[in-house]
Design an enzyme around this catalytic site. Sequence first.
Site, PDB file in Angstrom:
ATOM      1  N   ARG A  18      -1.051  -7.263 -22.129  1.00  0.00           N
ATOM      2  CA  ARG A  18      -2.073  -6.698 -23.256  1.00  0.00           C
ATOM      3  C   ARG A  18      -1.035  -5.626 -23.851  1.00  0.00           C
ATOM      4  O   ARG A  18      -1.546  -5.421 -25.068  1.00  0.00           O
ATOM      5  CB  ARG A  18      -3.076  -5.811 -22.542  1.00  0.00           C
ATOM      6  CG  ARG A  18      -4.021  -6.361 -21.527  1.00  0.00           C
ATOM      7  CD  ARG A  18      -5.169  -5.245 -21.270  1.00  0.00           C
ATOM      8  NE  ARG A  18      -5.886  -4.674 -21.851  1.00  0.00           N
ATOM      9  CZ  ARG A  18      -6.866  -5.208 -23.176  1.00  0.00           C
ATOM     10  NH1 ARG A  18      -7.269  -6.385 -22.623  1.00  0.00           N
ATOM     11  NH2 ARG A  18      -7.685  -4.522 -23.674  1.00  0.00           N
ATOM     12  N   PRO A  20       0.820  -1.346   0.018  1.00  0.00           N
ATOM     13  CA  PRO A  20       0.072   0.224   0.081  1.00  0.00           C
ATOM     14  C   PRO A  20       0.933   1.223  -0.019  1.00  0.00           C
ATOM     15  O   PRO A  20       0.282   2.342  -0.239  1.00  0.00           O
ATOM     16  CB  PRO A  20      -0.905  -0.114   1.373  1.00  0.00           C
ATOM     17  CG  PRO A  20      -0.880  -1.578   1.745  1.00  0.00           C
ATOM     18  CD  PRO A  20       0.463  -1.970   1.047  1.00  0.00           C
ATOM     19  N   GLU A  31       1.498  -9.982   8.165  1.00  0.00           N
ATOM     20  CA  GLU A  31       1.608  -8.445   8.428  1.00  0.00           C
ATOM     21  C   GLU A  31       2.490  -7.779   7.624  1.00  0.00           C
ATOM     22  O   GLU A  31       2.640  -6.609   7.544  1.00  0.00           O
ATOM     23  CB  GLU A  31       1.850  -8.173   9.928  1.00  0.00           C
ATOM     24  CG  GLU A  31       0.708  -8.533  10.897  1.00  0.00           C
ATOM     25  CD  GLU A  31      -0.596  -7.881  10.334  1.00  0.00           C
ATOM     26  OE1 GLU A  31      -0.449  -6.653  10.408  1.00  0.00           O
ATOM     27  OE2 GLU A  31      -1.567  -8.520  10.041  1.00  0.00           O
TER      28      GLU A  31
HETATM   29  N1  ADE Z   1      -0.639  -5.485  -0.620  1.00  0.00           N
HETATM   30  C1  ADE Z   1      -1.363  -5.144   0.355  1.00  0.00           C
HETATM   31  N2  ADE Z   1      -2.259  -4.239   0.106  1.00  0.00           N
HETATM   32  C2  ADE Z   1      -1.789  -3.821  -1.130  1.00  0.00           C
HETATM   33  C3  ADE Z   1      -2.216  -2.889  -2.229  1.00  0.00           C
HETATM   34  N3  ADE Z   1      -3.207  -1.910  -1.736  1.00  0.00           N
HETATM   35  N4  ADE Z   1      -1.684  -2.767  -3.268  1.00  0.00           N
HETATM   36  C4  ADE Z   1      -0.683  -3.573  -3.771  1.00  0.00           C
HETATM   37  N5  ADE Z   1      -0.277  -4.581  -2.872  1.00  0.00           N
HETATM   38  C5  ADE Z   1      -0.823  -4.804  -1.513  1.00  0.00           C
END
Ligand code: ADE
Length: 247
Positions: free
Chosen positions: A159, A94, A121
């Site tokens: 793609r 994230p 985690e």
């Molecule tokens: N792993 C955990 N959350 C994620 C996200 N939002 N984008 C990519 N990989 C992730």
Amino acid sequence: MRFDIITLFPEMFAAFLESGVTRRAYASGQVAVHLWNPRDYAQGNYRRVDDRPFGGGPGMVMMVEPLQHCLDAIRAARAEAGEVQPAPVLLFSPIGVTLKHEVVAQWSDSQGAVLLCGRYEGIDQRFIDKHVTHQVSLGDFVLSGGELAAMVMLDAIARLQPGVLNDEGSFQQDSFNPALDGMLDCPHYTRPEVWEGQEVPGALLSGHHANIERWRRDQRLRITASHRPELIDQARAQGLLNVKDEG
Ligand code: ADE
């Protein structure tokens, strides 16, 4: 182009790699995908890959040693295949840059990478600090692991490879593609011509190529203006829209 994927759940990729129009790209090696499970590089009878976090708290953390042995094996395999420069290591997380067309286009024009899929985690930060060169996020939400993100990115990359889509489905017609000035795609219709009283727009039935193209461009602009107005601003700033378009 070669992608080596580090994942505790390689089986998640089976149906993905064997389905749909992109299957040929993976099968032919145009987008070569190799799956690596850190558990195969873990020590002891239990082949442990995770442990409790120092400092306490919920969940488990992926241990550094199995990941390091796994990456060593990948580096050796890539070197054996003739790679000179060590490939970038991309972590799905994230905190990464949000995946957008430009990011996909950049990777689709590369030699590939090692894709690291986190679970639990997270991953011991020391491995990230030592090896990870890029981080990519799908958006502001948390997945249970990076596998789905890896598949999303690989699909978007495949793609864009020349010859992977047939002419009709050419990626240049996709939303966000610079070939369409980064606009969203227009609506599509197929038979029947009338369904529950709804008719296919007349321009598409006209057989007049220029009229059809004009209708599609108008629709792209209308849809983009109503759903993603900032894309219109971007295109305007890049000088891609002319007065006729905006009228
Ligand atoms: N792993 C955990 N959350 C994620 C996200 N939002 N984008 C990519 N990989 C992730």
